[in-house]
Design a protein around this motif. Structure first.
Motif, PDB file in Angstrom:
ATOM      1  N   UNK A  37       0.661  -1.262  -0.055  1.00 56.35           N
ATOM      2  CA  UNK A  37      -0.016   0.073   0.096  1.00 56.35           C
ATOM      3  C   UNK A  37       0.729   0.991   0.040  1.00 56.35           C
ATOM      4  N   UNK A  38       2.090   1.011   0.770  1.00 58.49           N
ATOM      5  CA  UNK A  38       2.903   2.397   0.768  1.00 58.49           C
ATOM      6  C   UNK A  38       3.351   2.607  -0.432  1.00 58.49           C
ATOM      7  N   UNK A  39       3.914   1.505  -1.303  1.00 54.64           N
ATOM      8  CA  UNK A  39       4.525   1.619  -2.643  1.00 54.64           C
ATOM      9  C   UNK A  39       3.534   2.177  -3.649  1.00 54.64           C
ATOM     10  N   UNK A  40       2.168   1.730  -3.548  1.00 57.06           N
ATOM     11  CA  UNK A  40       0.986   2.075  -4.350  1.00 57.06           C
ATOM     12  C   UNK A  40       0.776   3.464  -3.994  1.00 57.06           C
ATOM     13  N   UNK A  41       0.897   3.962  -3.160  1.00 56.44           N
ATOM     14  CA  UNK A  41       0.896   5.668  -2.658  1.00 56.44           C
ATOM     15  C   UNK A  41       1.784   6.212  -3.404  1.00 56.44           C
ATOM     16  N   UNK A  42       3.115   5.890  -3.498  1.00 58.44           N
ATOM     17  CA  UNK A  42       3.989   6.291  -4.122  1.00 58.44           C
ATOM     18  C   UNK A  42       3.704   6.498  -5.912  1.00 58.44           C
ATOM     19  N   UNK A  43       3.414   5.230  -6.373  1.00 57.19           N
ATOM     20  CA  UNK A  43       2.864   5.329  -7.671  1.00 57.19           C
ATOM     21  C   UNK A  43       1.673   6.353  -7.963  1.00 57.19           C
ATOM     22  N   UNK A  44       0.868   6.380  -7.093  1.00 53.75           N
ATOM     23  CA  UNK A  44      -0.428   7.334  -7.494  1.00 53.75           C
ATOM     24  C   UNK A  44       0.403   8.868  -7.258  1.00 53.75           C
ATOM     25  N   UNK A  45       1.094   9.101  -6.153  1.00 57.11           N
ATOM     26  CA  UNK A  45       1.757  10.311  -6.220  1.00 57.11           C
ATOM     27  C   UNK A  45       2.404  10.735  -7.457  1.00 57.11           C
ATOM     28  N   UNK A  46       3.100   9.956  -7.935  1.00 59.14           N
ATOM     29  CA  UNK A  46       4.066  10.326  -9.328  1.00 59.14           C
ATOM     30  C   UNK A  46       2.847  10.284 -10.182  1.00 59.14           C
ATOM     31  N   UNK A  47       1.705   9.641 -10.446  1.00 63.85           N
ATOM     32  CA  UNK A  47       0.868   9.672 -11.375  1.00 63.85           C
ATOM     33  C   UNK A  47      -0.042  11.185 -11.436  1.00 63.85           C
ATOM     34  N   UNK A  48      -0.138  11.789 -10.191  1.00 64.92           N
ATOM     35  CA  UNK A  48      -0.969  12.782  -9.931  1.00 64.92           C
ATOM     36  C   UNK A  48       0.046  14.024 -10.029  1.00 64.92           C
ATOM     37  N   UNK A  49       1.246  13.976  -9.640  1.00 66.57           N
ATOM     38  CA  UNK A  49       2.481  14.998  -9.697  1.00 66.57           C
ATOM     39  C   UNK A  49       3.345  15.214 -11.031  1.00 66.57           C
ATOM     40  N   UNK A  50       3.854  16.210 -11.250  1.00 66.18           N
ATOM     41  CA  UNK A  50       4.962  16.276 -12.146  1.00 66.18           C
ATOM     42  C   UNK A  50       6.471  16.139 -11.470  1.00 66.18           C
ATOM     43  N   UNK A  51       6.677  14.867 -11.071  1.00 64.36           N
ATOM     44  CA  UNK A  51       7.922  14.782 -10.338  1.00 64.36           C
ATOM     45  C   UNK A  51       8.643  13.521 -11.062  1.00 64.36           C
ATOM     46  N   UNK A  52       9.865  13.512 -10.992  1.00 71.89           N
ATOM     47  CA  UNK A  52      10.386  12.093 -11.294  1.00 71.89           C
ATOM     48  C   UNK A  52      10.515  11.122 -10.111  1.00 71.89           C
ATOM     49  N   UNK A  53      10.627  10.070 -10.567  1.00 78.38           N
ATOM     50  CA  UNK A  53      10.853   8.843  -9.626  1.00 78.38           C
ATOM     51  C   UNK A  53      11.818   9.119  -8.603  1.00 78.38           C
ATOM     52  N   UNK A  54      13.045   9.714  -8.661  1.00 76.02           N
ATOM     53  CA  UNK A  54      14.000  10.245  -7.698  1.00 76.02           C
ATOM     54  C   UNK A  54      13.590  10.999  -6.846  1.00 76.02           C
ATOM     55  N   UNK A  55      12.491  12.074  -7.282  1.00 77.20           N
ATOM     56  CA  UNK A  55      12.089  13.136  -6.453  1.00 77.20           C
ATOM     57  C   UNK A  55      11.020  12.860  -5.433  1.00 77.20           C
ATOM     58  N   UNK A  56      10.604  11.588  -5.320  1.00 76.77           N
ATOM     59  CA  UNK A  56       9.410  10.984  -4.606  1.00 76.77           C
ATOM     60  C   UNK A  56       9.714  11.372  -3.053  1.00 76.77           C
ATOM     61  N   UNK A  57       8.969  11.913  -2.418  1.00 77.58           N
ATOM     62  CA  UNK A  57       9.447  12.524  -0.948  1.00 77.58           C
ATOM     63  C   UNK A  57       9.331  11.167  -0.066  1.00 77.58           C
TER      64      UNK A  57
END
Length: 269
Positions: A37-57
């Motif tokens: 669920x935590x990893x899925x939250x990161x995927x949805x965060x990137x899907x919604x935002x214009x950030x690279x994978x390396x910039x995921x907080x």
């Protein structure tokens, strides 16, 4: 934070589809893996935002962007997204929220910043490299099937593949529904050969004719597909293609369609 990105109703539907991780063979395997669920939250965060994978907080999400990308890769290879998408379509039909008598189809250009499959010179963006999103929707704009092609592919080339890509949607008694009665499209789809192919499938083609003046009235029904593209491009990751692997971008596209279907379920109850 994770409950905002992955609400309970989304997690309850996707959790049974995620494949189990193989057991570790080492006696001292190290740290425990990040929760799905935590990893899925990161995927949805990137899907919604214009950030690279390396910039995921990582301090907000709970894991690094690299971990999220790896789960996206593994779940895409396992076919999680199309199964989630189809399951939500079944729920919509069971709730009588799908109107497949009238469907509409169209394509939309997106710029591609990297190399990869399904990328070509876009004729509407000064031949810059790009891709195309193709979607077929029901009367309410609910996406039924999506595809990804190069930016130089004509929209009509995806007419038959998208019709064939509509899954057999159960949810009601009787045969599963997998094709509309009428298909609406703009004049870019006006080819005799494709009209005959649509007729052969028992579908009435409602396609604007090339060379005819505007004002056919078909836009009164076809406009919903434009609204669907607006919904999809609210997921900012889909406005520009950043992924080199076409299957990962297509997986994000299917996840966005599944979220749109889930939103429609919520608004109806």
């Amino acid at each position: 934070m994770n409950s905002d990105l992955v609400p309970n109703d989304l997690w309850e539907r996707i959790a049974p589809l995620i494949p189990a991780r193989p057991p570790r063979r080492h006696r001292f395997p190290g740290r425990n893996p990040v929760g799905d669920r935590t990893a899925l939250a990161g995927i949805v965060y990137v899907l919604r935002k214009v950030v690279s994978w390396a910039d995921v907080p990582a301090e907000r999400i709970g894991c690094s962007g690299v971990t999220c990308w790896r789960r996206l890769r593994d779940w895409t290879d396992a076919g999680v997204w199309p199964r989630l998408y189809e399951a939500l379509l079944v729920e919509l039909r069971h709730a009588s929220l799908l109107d497949m008598n009238d469907c509409a189809i169209d394509g939309s250009h997106v710029r591609a910043l990297k190399r990869g499959a399904h990328i070509g010179p876009s004729p509407v963006d000064r031949s810059r490299p790009g891709s195309k999103h193709h979607v077929i929707v029901d009367r309410h704009g609910t996406p039924l099937a999506v595809s990804l092609t190069g930016g130089n592919r004509h929209d009509v080339t995806q007419l038959i593949p998208l019709l064939d890509a509509i899954p057999r949607i159960r949810g009601l008694r009787g045969r599963p529904r997998h094709k509309p009665k009428r298909l609406y499209a703009d004049r870019g789809y006006d080819f005799r050969r494709y009209r005959r192919l649509v007729w052969a499938r028992g579908i009435v083609p409602k396609i604007a004719q090339r060379g005819a003046p505007h004002g056919s009235g078909l836009g009164k029904i076809r406009w919903v597909v434009e609204r669907t593209f607006a919904w999809l491009h609210q997921f900012k990751r889909l406005r520009i293609r950043y992924e080199i692997r076409a299957d990962l971008h297509h997986g994000l596209l299917q996840l966005a369609c599944a979220i749109i279907c889930l939103r429609r379920l919520r608004s109806a109850f």
